[in-house]
Structures are given as structure tokens and as C-alpha cells.
Design an enzyme around this catalytic site. Structure first.
Site, PDB file in Angstrom:
ATOM      1  N   HIS A  35     -21.462   5.914  48.738  1.00  0.00           N
ATOM      2  CA  HIS A  35     -21.740   7.299  48.362  1.00  0.00           C
ATOM      3  C   HIS A  35     -22.836   7.868  49.272  1.00  0.00           C
ATOM      4  O   HIS A  35     -23.487   7.128  50.008  1.00  0.00           O
ATOM      5  CB  HIS A  35     -22.315   7.365  46.940  1.00  0.00           C
ATOM      6  CG  HIS A  35     -21.503   6.732  45.874  1.00  0.00           C
ATOM      7  ND1 HIS A  35     -20.697   7.461  45.035  1.00  0.00           N
ATOM      8  CD2 HIS A  35     -21.402   5.443  45.453  1.00  0.00           C
ATOM      9  CE1 HIS A  35     -20.128   6.656  44.152  1.00  0.00           C
ATOM     10  NE2 HIS A  35     -20.531   5.426  44.383  1.00  0.00           N
ATOM     11  N   GLU A 117     -25.511   4.030  47.081  1.00  0.00           N
ATOM     12  CA  GLU A 117     -25.837   5.395  47.508  1.00  0.00           C
ATOM     13  C   GLU A 117     -26.671   5.328  48.782  1.00  0.00           C
ATOM     14  O   GLU A 117     -27.640   4.563  48.849  1.00  0.00           O
ATOM     15  CB  GLU A 117     -26.651   6.124  46.438  1.00  0.00           C
ATOM     16  CG  GLU A 117     -25.921   6.351  45.136  1.00  0.00           C
ATOM     17  CD  GLU A 117     -25.082   7.612  45.117  1.00  0.00           C
ATOM     18  OE1 GLU A 117     -25.017   8.322  46.146  1.00  0.00           O
ATOM     19  OE2 GLU A 117     -24.492   7.893  44.059  1.00  0.00           O
ATOM     20  N   HIS A 156     -16.559   7.156  48.126  1.00  0.00           N
ATOM     21  CA  HIS A 156     -16.372   7.884  46.869  1.00  0.00           C
ATOM     22  C   HIS A 156     -15.230   8.888  47.018  1.00  0.00           C
ATOM     23  O   HIS A 156     -14.441   9.094  46.098  1.00  0.00           O
ATOM     24  CB  HIS A 156     -17.685   8.576  46.497  1.00  0.00           C
ATOM     25  CG  HIS A 156     -17.771   8.982  45.076  1.00  0.00           C
ATOM     26  ND1 HIS A 156     -18.788   9.774  44.614  1.00  0.00           N
ATOM     27  CD2 HIS A 156     -16.996   8.726  43.988  1.00  0.00           C
ATOM     28  CE1 HIS A 156     -18.630   9.985  43.313  1.00  0.00           C
ATOM     29  NE2 HIS A 156     -17.554   9.359  42.918  1.00  0.00           N
ATOM     30  N   ASP A 166     -18.114  12.430  49.556  1.00  0.00           N
ATOM     31  CA  ASP A 166     -19.031  11.456  50.156  1.00  0.00           C
ATOM     32  C   ASP A 166     -18.365  10.096  50.379  1.00  0.00           C
ATOM     33  O   ASP A 166     -17.421   9.772  49.679  1.00  0.00           O
ATOM     34  CB  ASP A 166     -20.303  11.318  49.300  1.00  0.00           C
ATOM     35  CG  ASP A 166     -20.045  10.911  47.856  1.00  0.00           C
ATOM     36  OD1 ASP A 166     -19.155  11.494  47.215  1.00  0.00           O
ATOM     37  OD2 ASP A 166     -20.747  10.017  47.367  1.00  0.00           O
TER      38      ASP A 166
END
Length: 181
Positions: A35, A117, A156, A166
Site C-alpha cells: 500500500h 504501508e 492494494h 496504491d
């Protein structure tokens, strides 16, 4: 063999222990989802990502945060622009990062995925320290969770294509994947 994980916690990460998780319905961990995140959008180095995943984001701190009020989300890991690695949820537990999602016909990717992330956005390149940290972390994850192979690493945007974009066009998949072996 050096064990980099203990009870699902990476030993080289800063541990944050979010309360935004629950048990996986099975012990299967077989997908890695990449992400990007920035809070506010396009701003880096703020405390707000940590605050969001820890459930203490001041939604009045920035006008764009009003839609985040009451949101309960988390990722297993965040890699910041300087390459530093923070972990919020044990990889043995289900973090809440993918939302409505599907991989190879299987829904609810949070049930079997690890979420990473990258502090970043769809509009700027990621940093070399982030790639180095991501590559090292991915190698450790693949060693500890052998069902995760390069073919089971996705963005993602690939598991929620009508909702998410993303990690975005600036994420260099070829560079990343070519350094995993």
C-alpha cells in the site's frame, strides 16, 4: 538460521501494538499486500499515520481528516521515507488494511494477508531506503511465511481495483521483485 520473527513480531521493527486487529479465521498467511499512505495527502514525516493506526488521530488537526473520524484501520507494517520500519499488528493476527478485496477469487484478503504501508503517494517516487527496507522485510516474511511467494505479492489496487490505486504508478515493481531472490 536467524529468526527475525517472534510470535508474528519482526525483531528489527519498532513495535507499536495497535488495538485495530483481530484473530485470523485460520492460521494461513499466504499473501503480501503493498500500500501507500500519507497524512495529510502528499505530506511526509507527520505523526498522523501512527496516530491513525493507534486510534488516536485528532480529526480536527487537518481539514482532510474529517472523513477519518471513527475509522478503525491498521497495517502490519509501515515503512517511512527514511526506511525505518514500524509494526502495528502481529503477522499472526488480522490487521485491517485491505477492506473489501479479492485475490484469485478469494474474498476478504485481510483474513490471509500481511499489509505493508509505504509512506508515500501515487504522485511521487518512493525512496531508496524504503525499497531496501521493503526488500529485506519481504525476504524475512517469505522465509517465515513460505506460502508467500513472489506470485503472491500484490498491490492494494490489484485486490480492490475499483476502490484503490496504491501503491501507485511510481512504485517500481520490477526493481522490488528482482531484488527478492
Amino acid at each position: 538460521m536467524v529468526h527475525t520473527f517472534r510470535d508474528g513480531w519482526h525483531q528489527n521493527a519498532t513495535h507499536r501494538h495497535s488495538s485495530h486487529f483481530n484473530e485470523r479465521p485460520t492460521h494461513e498467511v499466504s499473501l503480501l499486500v503493498i500500500h501507500n499512505i500519507s497524512l495529510p495527502a502528499e505530506q511526509f514525516g507527520t505523526p498522523y499515520i501512527n496516530d491513525l493506526f493507534m486510534g488516536c488521530l485528532d480529526c480536527q488537526a487537518h481539514n482532510s481528516f474529517k472523513d477519518l473520524k471513527g475509522l478503525r484501520v491498521s497495517a502490519h507494517f509501515v515503512i517511512f521515507r527514511d526506511g525505518s520500519l514500524h509494526q502495528y499488528v502481529s503477522c499472526d493476527d488480522r490487521a485491517w488494511h485491505a477492506g473489501v478485496s479479492e485475490f484469485e477469487g478469494r474474498e476478504n484478503c485481510n483474513d490471509f494477508a500481511i499489509g505493508i504501508e509505504l509512506e508515500g503517494s501515487d504522485h511521487q517516487p518512493f525512496t531508496e531506503p524504503q525499497y531496501q527496507s521493503l526488500i529485506s522485510l519481504t525476504q524475512d516474511i517469505m522465509q517465515t511465511y513460505p506460502q508467500i511467494t513472489p506470485q503472491r505479492i500484490t498491490g492494494h489496487s490489484d485486490i480492490a481495483p475499483n476502490r484503490k490505486t496504491d501503491p501507485g504508478p511510481y512504485f517500481d515493481w520490477n526493481y522490488y521483485l528482482s531484488h527478492l531472490s
